[in-house]
Design an enzyme around this catalytic site. Structure first.
Site, short mmCIF file in Angstrom:
data_model
loop_
_atom_site.label_atom_id
_atom_site.label_comp_id
_atom_site.label_asym_id
_atom_site.label_seq_id
_atom_site.Cartn_x
_atom_site.Cartn_y
_atom_site.Cartn_z
N ARG A 157 -116.00 84.20 1.77
CA ARG A 157 -116.93 84.10 0.65
C ARG A 157 -118.34 84.00 1.22
NH1 ARG A 157 -119.33 80.40 2.45
NH2 ARG A 157 -120.39 80.13 0.48
N GLY A 158 -119.33 84.06 0.33
CA GLY A 158 -120.71 84.14 0.79
C GLY A 158 -121.11 85.61 0.77
N GLN A 184 -118.26 74.00 -1.63
CA GLN A 184 -118.72 74.70 -0.42
C GLN A 184 -119.67 73.83 0.40
OE1 GLN A 184 -118.60 76.07 -3.46
NE2 GLN A 184 -118.24 78.27 -3.40
N ASP A 207 -127.15 85.16 -3.66
CA ASP A 207 -126.14 86.21 -3.78
C ASP A 207 -126.77 87.51 -4.23
OD1 ASP A 207 -124.74 83.49 -4.23
OD2 ASP A 207 -123.24 84.91 -3.51
N LYS A 218 -125.39 80.21 -6.21
CA LYS A 218 -124.31 79.34 -6.67
C LYS A 218 -124.76 78.44 -7.83
CE LYS A 218 -120.96 79.34 -5.57
NZ LYS A 218 -120.00 80.17 -6.34
#
Ligand code: MRU
Length: 348
Positions: free
Chosen positions: A51-52, A200, A241, A253
C-alpha cells in the site's frame, strides 16, 4: 547516491517473481508474499499487502510484466489481449492513488509501441518497471533534500499515515524529508498519529522510525489538537495519494484534512511531500473517486469487533485538503506553493 539507505524493502523482483513485504503483518512479523501472476499482484494491492501510492504504482508495473511473461508463448496479438486485460484488472484494485494509473499507463504505452515490432513485450514491460523502481528512490531522495532544507537544527514534526519507505519503493516522501534532515544531523522528533482504521501510523511509520533509530512518539488521532495547542508541533509533513496540479488540492489518508485545519488554527506550517508520479494534471476535485472500504475495518481492531453486532459504519479511506490549508508542496523539482503546481506540467 550516498547517504543513509533505508533498511526496508517494500518490493523486490527476483528471477521472474515479485516479492512484496507483507505490510499487513508488520510490525509483529516480517514476511514476503510471492506474486507469480498479475492476479497475485492485483490481490495484494486490493488487500493492502502492498500500500502507499508510489509502491502500488510500481507494483502494478511489475504486474504487467508478469502478465507479459505468462503469455509469452502466445502470438503477439493474443499476448497483447492478455496484457490489456491485466491492465484493466490492476486499474480496478484501488481508485484514489493516481500512481496506480500512472504506472499502468507508462508500461502500457511502451507495450503498445513495441507490439508491432520484434522486441519481447515481457522485456519491454520489465525494463519500464525496473526504470520506475529506480526513479522512485531517486525522486524521493531529491524531494527529501529539498524538504530537509526547510527544517531547523532541532524540531518536532507531525506526520500522518505512512509515507515512508514502505509506501514507496524506498526512502519515502514525508518520511524521506525526515530521513534527509536526520542525515544532516538535525535532531528531529516525530509525532506519529495512529491513523485509524488501518493504523498505518502506529504499525508502519513507528516501525520505520524504530528501525532507523529516529526519535518518535505515537499518539492517538484525537490527541493532535491538544499537542498542537501546547506548542509541541513545529511542522506537519504528510504524503499524498494524488495532488491536483490544476487546483492545488492534496488527497491523502482520511484524517489528513483534520490536521490541516488544526495546523491553520495553530499557525503551524503544513507541507505535502509528493513526487510527480503522484500528480494529476488533468482532474478537477469533483472527478476524484474517494475509495470506500469495508465497514468491518472501522468496527473492529485486529479482526476483533469493538462495536455492537448491528453497528453500521462509514469508511471513506481518503480526504481532500484544499490549497488554502497547504503551506507548500515538496517535490523532487523543488518546493512549490499549491497555486504554482501547474507549472510542473512541463516536467512530466
Ligand atoms: O491506504 P493507503 O495505506 O495505501 O494510503 C496511503 C497514504 O495515504 C499515504 O500517506 C500516501 O500514500 C502517501 S505515500 C508516500
Amino acid at each position: 547516491m550516498g547517504g543513509m539507505r533505508s533498511k526496508l524493502t517494500t518490493l523486490r523482483w527476483r528471477n521472474g517473481i515479485l516479492y512484496l513485504l507483507d505490510q499487513r503483518s508488520l510490525p509483529l512479523r516480517k514476511k514476503f508474499v510471492r506474486c507469480r501472476t498479475y492476479a497475485d499482484v492485483a490481490k495484494a494491492i486490493k488487500e493492502m499487502t502492498v500500500r502507499g501510492a508510489p509502491a502500488i504504482g510500481v507494483a502494478a508495473a511489475y504486474g504487467l510484466a508478469l502478465a507479459a511473461k505468462s503469455s509469452r508463448r502466445y502470438g503477439k496479438a493474443k499476448q497483447l489481449e492478455v496484457v490489456r486485460k491485466a491492465a484493466r484488472v490492476l486499474a480496478s484494485t484501488r481508485p484514489t492513488a493516481v500512481n496506480l494509473f500512472w504506472g499502468i499507463e507508462r508500461v502500457m504505452k511502451k507495450i503498445e509501441e513495441a507490439a508491432g515490432g520484434n522486441e519481447s513485450l515481457y522485456k519491454v514491460a520489465l525494463n519500464e518497471a525496473n526504470k520506475m523502481f529506480n526513479e522512485d528512490i531517486e525522486a524521493n531522495r531529491r524531494l527529501g533534500r529539498y524538504g530537509a532544507s526547510l527544517l531547523p537544527e532541532r524540531c518536532i514534526v507531525m506526520t500522518y499515515c505512512n509515507a515512508g519507505a514502505l509506501a514507496t519503493v524506498g526512502y519515502g516522501t514525508a518520511l524521506g524529508v525526515i530521513r534527509a534532515a536526520v542525515e544532516d544531523k538535525k535532531r528531529v522528533t516525530v509525532l506519529v498519529p495512529e491513523t485509524r482504521p488501518k493504523l498505518q501510523g502506529s504499525r508502519l511509520t513507528a516501525y520505520e522510525l524504530e528501525v532507523e533509530g529516529i526519535d518518535y512518539r505515537v499518539i492517538t488521532d484525537n490527541m493532535a489538537a491538544f499537542v498542537m495547542s501546547k506548542g509541541m508541533v513545529d511542522y506537519v509533513i504528510v504524503g499524498a495519494d494524488r495532488v491536483l496540479a490544476r487546483t492545488g488540492h492534496a488527497i491523502n489518508k482520511i484524517g489528513t484534512l483534520n490536521l490541516a485545519v488544526l495546523a491553520k488554527h495553530f499557525n503551524i506550517p503544513f507541507y505535502v511531500a509528493a513526487p510527480l508520479s503522484s500528480f494529476d494534471f488533468k482532474s478537477d476535485v469533483e472527478e476524484v473517486v474517494i475509495e470506500e472500504r469495508s465497514e468491518e475495518e472501522v468496527l473492529s481492531v485486529n479482526g476483533r469487533p469493538i462495536s455492537p453486532k448491528n453497528a453500521r459504519a462509514l469508511n471513506p479511506a481518503f480526504d481532500i485538503t484544499p490549497p488554502e490549508l497547504i503551506t507548500a508542496v515538496i517535490t523532487e523539482f523543488g518546493i512549490y506553493s499549491p497555486k504554482e503546481l501547474i507549472s510542473l506540467s512541463e516536467r512530466q
